[in-house]
Write an enzyme that holds these catalytic residues in place. Structure first.
Site: not given
Ligand SMILES: *[C@@H]1O[C@H](CO)[C@@H](O)[C@H](O)[C@H]1NC(C)=O
Ligand SMILES: *[C@@H]1O[C@H](CO)[C@@H](O)[C@H](O)[C@H]1NC(C)=O
Ligand SMILES: *[C@@H]1O[C@H](CO)[C@@H](O)[C@H](O)[C@H]1NC(C)=O
Ligand SMILES: *[C@@H]1O[C@H](CO)[C@@H](O)[C@H](O)[C@H]1NC(C)=O
Ligand SMILES: *[C@@H]1O[C@H](CO)[C@@H](O)[C@H](O)[C@H]1NC(C)=O
Length: 350
Positions: A167, A285
């Site tokens: 991220e 994810e």
């Protein structure tokens, strides 16, 4: 094809018609043209994640992680091993960085025993420093990653893919790194992999960035890294908003809302077509609702309408792998946090 995937496909096809709102029952039929394929997934499309969240990770006064972190997960739980074996081969993606070698040995032995296909996430912030606006600059320090990979090889552990970062793409979640710097470091990591796996038949994939899709950032990353460096672009999706939303269930049952995510998948496939045809798209994810999912929603049957719909959309856009957040942990686990038995009823297998 795993059982889960067959079930997923089946439910995906029948769900819009068989779902019963109030007392009305509508009958319908679905014709499937099985002669033509519109896209290809990887043979091992179904994947689930194990996270690093500790017991005291709480959202909205709810602390749903218990002992489900890769650090404290009880690997001797027979139901855990059974669940992974039951879905064999199940891909498992582990995000984060690891220092404890003893633990690393146990985890690898466990995954080997259960036949899991493992993706392991490397820390991409090592050696950088933070400037304003959460942007991290400077070259990546590869020392830890190098040692970990070398150790993994020396022990004969099989890692299917090494993932770089978590991220950090676009504006990032908490931290971000520019695509030019990121690309430079990926080239370095690829060289490390090529050197360390030099005498090996099996060469793990290099995948990145494990973050949210941002067109300019992803396009640039592929341009900077060039041919053959990144084998798969991994992106994260949480298209249901926060887990605390009192209307989470109606969002899940709203087909128009679910379909909005298509623009991410179609842009991603354009990015790959234009800038990196050697690469594939993976959902690294996806948990539906963020902040650990919605209690009593993400861990129950209704959530399967989101999950199966998105598996379908992802595969239509040539996504090769789709990792569900989580295998266990949070309110969105496939397995119950305390009992390790399957959460939504349709996974149950006697
Ligand atoms: C987690 O494991 C520890 C040590 O085994 C135990 O004391 C604790 O009760 C467990 N916590 C939960 C929430 O299960
Ligand atoms: C487990 O380890 C053995 C011995 O190193 C290896 O041959 C086998 O491929 C491994 N299995 C998996 C699923 O990684
Ligand atoms: C890699 O690991 C081997 C075996 O543990 C060790 O002998 C070697 O020095 C390591 N190589 C590097 C470059 O760290
Ligand atoms: C996809 O691309 C279109 C056209 O460039 C753009 O308008 C849209 O915002 C993009 N969507 C996403 C999620 O990247
Ligand atoms: C998980 O198991 C515990 C203990 O049996 C139970 O209280 C809880 O409701 C279960 N959670 C879900 C989401 O089914």
């Amino acid at each position: 094809m795993g059982l889960l995937f067959q079930l997923a496909l089946f439910l995906y096809l029948v769900s819009p018609l068989s779902f019963v709102l109030s007392q009305d029952i509508e009958h319908g039929s679905v014709n499937v043209d099985g002669a033509q394929s519109i896209a290809d997934t990887d043979e091992n499309f179904i994947c689930a994640t194990i996270d690093w969240w500790p017991q005291d990770k709480c959202d909205y006064n709810n602390c749903p992680w218990g002992n489900t972190s890769i650090i404290n997960l009880d690997l001797s739980q027979p139901l855990l091993a059974k669940a992974i074996q039951g879905l064999k081969p199940l891909r498992i993606r582990i995000g984060g960085s690891l220092q404890d070698q003893v633990l690393w040995d146990e985890i690898n032995q466990f995954f080997n025993k259960t036949g899991a296909i493992v993706t392991f996430g490397l820390n991409a912030l090592n050696g950088r420093h933070k400037t304003k606006h959460s942007t991290w600059v400077g070259d990546w320090d590869s020392t830890n990653a190098h040692d970990l990979i070398n150790y993994t090889i020396s022990k004969g552990y099989k890692i299917d893919s090494w993932e770089f970062g978590n991220e950090l793409s676009g504006k990032g979640i908490g931290a971000n790194v520019g695509p030019i710097q990121y690309g430079k470091d990926l080239i370095k990591l690829k060289q490390i992999l090529n050197t360390l796996y030099h005498n090996h038949n099996f060469k793990p994939s290099l995948i990145a960035p494990g973050g949210f899709y941002d067109k300019d950032w992803f396009d640039k990353l592929l341009q900077v890294t060039g041919s053959g460096v990144v084998n798969a672009l991994t992106h994260h999706i949480y298209n249901l908003g926060p887990g605390s939303d009192v209307n989470l269930d109606s969002k899940i049952l709203d087909p128009d809302r679910l379909s909005k995510v298509e623009s991410v998948f179609s842009n991603m496939s354009e990015t790959i077509k234009k800038h990196g045809p050697w690469s594939n798209a993976w959902v690294g994810e996806a948990g539906g609702a963020y902040n650990s999912g919605g209690l009593g929603i993400s861990d129950t049957f209704v959530n399967s309408f989101w999950y199966l719909d998105e598996l379908g959309i992802a595969s239509r856009y040539n996504t090769k792998v789709y990792c569900r957040q989580t295998l266990i942990g949070g309110n969105y686990g496939l397995l119950n946090t305390t009992t390790f038995s399957p959460n939504p009823d349709y996974y149950r297998q006697d």
